[in-house]
Design an enzyme around this catalytic site. Structure first.
Site, short mmCIF file in Angstrom:
data_model
loop_
_atom_site.label_atom_id
_atom_site.label_comp_id
_atom_site.label_asym_id
_atom_site.label_seq_id
_atom_site.Cartn_x
_atom_site.Cartn_y
_atom_site.Cartn_z
N HIS A 195 9.19 13.01 -28.28
CA HIS A 195 8.68 12.27 -29.43
C HIS A 195 9.78 11.50 -30.15
CE1 HIS A 195 4.97 15.18 -29.64
NE2 HIS A 195 5.03 14.49 -28.53
N CYS B 4 19.69 -9.10 -36.11
CA CYS B 4 18.61 -10.06 -35.84
C CYS B 4 17.55 -10.09 -36.93
CB CYS B 4 17.97 -9.74 -34.49
SG CYS B 4 16.88 -8.32 -34.52
N SER C 31 5.20 26.42 -29.28
CA SER C 31 4.26 25.30 -29.18
C SER C 31 2.88 25.85 -28.87
CB SER C 31 4.68 24.32 -28.09
OG SER C 31 3.65 23.35 -27.88
N ARG D 186 2.21 18.32 -39.37
CA ARG D 186 0.80 18.16 -39.07
C ARG D 186 -0.07 19.20 -39.76
NH1 ARG D 186 3.41 16.86 -34.35
NH2 ARG D 186 2.80 14.93 -33.34
ZN LIG Z 1 17.91 -6.28 -34.21
#
Ligand SMILES: [Zn+2]
Length: 263
Positions: free
Chosen positions: A123, A159, A197, A36
């Site tokens: 995250h 898939c 942080s 960042r």
């Molecule tokens: Zn998949």
């Protein structure tokens, strides 16, 4: 400074539920750039392409995303845990760590030796890739081989759904289980230690606040000032690695002394 180290060590020895909260500052000490920061990877790309809805909507965005993500991954895949990571792993071995909550995606707590049930990755992680259609997970390195072979936006073997690094992008929901557990454990802690942080990214930045409200002591170890400094019981402005190494040494000394006096 030494007084602070001794005090932090004393609190660690006495506490029964310690939560460590870490941010980008910990990873930069392992040579991983803060993405960042100005001049970082994110400056070179159009922020629009990082947004989750664009990733879902367009093949061009997915290709740009993977290009950026590959550049980020190259900078972190061989990084090694530093003294602060190793100290946190040692706290677990000493029975002195409830969990570590991390904003980082580099998997360095695992490399340091923390166990999976003690690390909450708010995250997500860059070390895995997920199919956004069926949820199948892949090791990151396997997918990077496909990228290196010319696949610009890889798809799922099962898939054909779009694959994405298992990190949380802009506009993507925070992981439910990890976030809920992070709040619960922060609330239940009696010592909350922030390392590296600046505590500005929400909802992560709320964790020290809820911990403190519930009665925990708050320690902040960070190079610069943070958004929660006025809540802290102790602030150490310094490098995470050397500070945590000193704290750990003092913790071990206290535990040894205690063990001997119990005899
Ligand atoms: Zn998949």
């Amino acid at each position: 400074m030494n007084d602070h180290i001794e005090k932090i060590a004393e609190w660690i020895v006495r506490s029964r539920s310690i939560v460590v909260f870490v941010g980008a500052g910990l990873s930069t000490e392992s040579g991983i750039p803060d993405f960042r920061s100005p001049g970082g990877v994110w400056d070179k790309y159009d922020p629009e392409d990082f947004y989750f809805h664009n990733f879902m909507a367009s093949e061009t965005s997915r290709e740009k995303y993977w290009q950026m993500a590959t550049e980020m991954y190259e900078s972190m895949k061989d990084a090694k845990p530093n003294d602060a990571h190793l100290a946190v792993a040692e706290l677990e071995r000493l029975g002195k760590l409830d969990c570590v909550i991390t904003q980082n995606i580099d998997g360095l707590h695992f490399k340091a030796g923390n166990s999976p049930d003690r690390v909450l990755e708010l995250h997500g992680t860059a070390m895995h890739v997920t199919c956004l259609s069926c949820g199948r997970r892949y090791p990151r390195d396997a997918i990077q081989l496909r990228i290196a072979g010319g696949d610009k936006a890889p798809r799922c073997d099962s898939c054909k759904g779009p694959l994405k690094p298992a990190t949380i992008s802009f506009g993507q929901a925070m992981p439910e289980r990890e976030t809920a557990e992070a709040y619960a454990r922060s609330t239940a802690s009696d010592l909350f230690i922030v390392i590296g942080s600046s505590l500005v990214v929400h909802p992560a930045a709320q964790m020290p606040v809820v911990a403190k409200r519930a009665g925990a002591r708050l320690v902040i170890i960070n190079r610069d000032e943070t958004a929660c400094d006025e809540l802290a019981d102790i602030i150490v402005n310094g490098q995470a690695g050397p500070v945590m190494a000193a704290v750990l040494e003092e913790v071990k000394r206290c535990l040894d002394t205690r063990g001997q006096s119990k005899g």
